[in-house]
Design an enzyme around this catalytic site. Structure first.
Site, mmCIF file in Angstrom:
data_model
loop_
_atom_site.group_PDB
_atom_site.id
_atom_site.type_symbol
_atom_site.label_atom_id
_atom_site.label_comp_id
_atom_site.label_asym_id
_atom_site.label_seq_id
_atom_site.Cartn_x
_atom_site.Cartn_y
_atom_site.Cartn_z
ATOM 1 N N ASP A 158 0.830 -1.205 0.000
ATOM 2 C CA ASP A 158 0.000 0.000 0.000
ATOM 3 C C ASP A 158 0.868 1.260 0.000
ATOM 4 O OD1 ASP A 158 0.921 -0.155 2.589
ATOM 5 O OD2 ASP A 158 -1.035 0.045 3.540
ATOM 6 N N SER A 159 2.184 1.096 0.118
ATOM 7 C CA SER A 159 3.089 2.226 -0.071
ATOM 8 C C SER A 159 2.995 2.772 -1.482
ATOM 9 C CB SER A 159 4.531 1.816 0.238
ATOM 10 O OG SER A 159 4.874 0.617 -0.441
ATOM 11 N N GLU A 182 9.466 -4.751 10.447
ATOM 12 C CA GLU A 182 9.981 -3.492 9.916
ATOM 13 C C GLU A 182 10.509 -2.581 11.018
ATOM 14 O OE1 GLU A 182 8.641 0.341 7.142
ATOM 15 O OE2 GLU A 182 7.296 -1.375 7.359
ATOM 16 N N GLU A 224 -1.252 -5.609 8.693
ATOM 17 C CA GLU A 224 -0.386 -4.983 9.681
ATOM 18 C C GLU A 224 -0.947 -5.155 11.087
ATOM 19 O OE1 GLU A 224 0.386 -0.917 8.817
ATOM 20 O OE2 GLU A 224 1.252 -1.309 6.840
ATOM 21 N N LYS A 274 -1.471 -9.368 3.064
ATOM 22 C CA LYS A 274 -0.670 -8.955 4.220
ATOM 23 C C LYS A 274 -1.464 -8.000 5.094
ATOM 24 C CE LYS A 274 3.067 -6.230 3.820
ATOM 25 N NZ LYS A 274 2.727 -5.076 4.713
#
Length: 282
Positions: free
Chosen positions: A45-46, A184, A116, A114
């Site tokens: 989503d970056s 991360e 978070e 994915k």
């Protein structure tokens, strides 16, 4: 080369063979990753910031992410495709999370999604999605979708409280059914403890040595402008090369050097005569 599968990734992890993941957002990026033989491609989503111009990942919609994901899917043949589910598409309920995950599988051909975070609600979402038959990659440490709640884009696990929470969340996502976890912006020593605790692969980004590594393709190619994170290593300077190429093109257009004869098509005498005759008739 055969298509990468979850069992194949587990085998690489067990053998200590590093897993290579890159984040890509379009067909050309996917082709570059595929030709390089990477194991996993993440449609992150970056892309909200990197290719769509938003100021954070939060505004990007599921429909926009699906457009990016479908483009990457068309460019991948063997790499395992993971897609980020955007903020707001899983937060309301397990049912919403399952519906979103299924869309990425059915409409974009994702091999996994994915999510978070490792809070209790997030663990519930992971369990529900896995129960629906969609593999899940977890994401711990710095979670960009909720960076504001973490105090901004800063490393996690550097205090006693956050380090202990990372251990709890790592155990939680594994028990909930995630087959892999991205870690991360976490100190190397904490990552090593998590690797010892978990039996699933750990993919590091700014987290030191792990089962594998992930970087954004645009970052490693040197396309991203402005500030980049400490953990980014640039392997090329394509933004500079692109600007130089466009500048050279603009200069040649303005000077009349482009297009030259070799860039043009020549008419046959018959076609030219017909065109002249038609003009004369008018």
């Amino acid at each position: 080369m055969s298509k990468i599968s979850i069992p194949a990734l587990a085998e690489k992890h067990a053998a200590g063979d590093p897993i290579v993941m890159v984040t890509a957002y379009d067909y050309p990026g996917a082709r570059a990753a595929e030709r390089a033989g990477v194991d996993m491609v993440l449609v992150g989503d970056s892309g909200a910031q990197v290719v769509l111009g938003y100021d954070s990942t939060v505004p990007v919609s599921t429909d926009e992410m699906l457009v990016l994901a479908r483009a990457v899917r068309r460019g991948t043949e063997t790499a395992f495709l993971v897609c980020d589910v955007p903020f707001g598409s899983t937060e309301l309920s397990d049912a919403q999370a399952v519906e979103t995950a299924i869309r990425f599988v059915k409409e974009a051909g994702a091999d996994a999604v994915k999510l978070e975070g490792g809070s209790a609600p997030r663990l519930s979402r992971i369990r529900a999605i896995v129960a629906a038959g969609v593999p899940v990659v977890a994401h711990l440490g710095l979670t960009p979708q909720t960076a504001t709640a973490l105090g901004g884009f800063r490393a996690q696990g550097r205090t006693a409280e956050t380090a202990a929470r990372l251990v709890r969340e790592a155990r939680g996502v594994q028990e909930a059914g995630a087959f892999c976890v991205v870690i991360e912006a976490v100190p190397t020593e904490i990552t090593q403890l998590l690797r010892q605790e978990l039996h699933i692969p750990t993919i590091g980004i700014g987290a030191g040595a792990a089962s594998g590594q992930v970087l954004v393709l645009n970052d490693l190619l040197g396309i991203t402008e402005g500030h980049t994170a400490k953990f980014v290593k640039r392997y090329a300077a394509l933004a500079d090369a692109a600007a130089e190429a466009v500048s050279a093109y603009a200069e040649e257009v303005r000077s009349g050097a482009f297009p030259a004869a070799e860039h043009c098509y020549a008419a046959t005498e018959e076609a030219l005569a017909a065109a002249r005759a038609e003009l004369a008739r008018r």
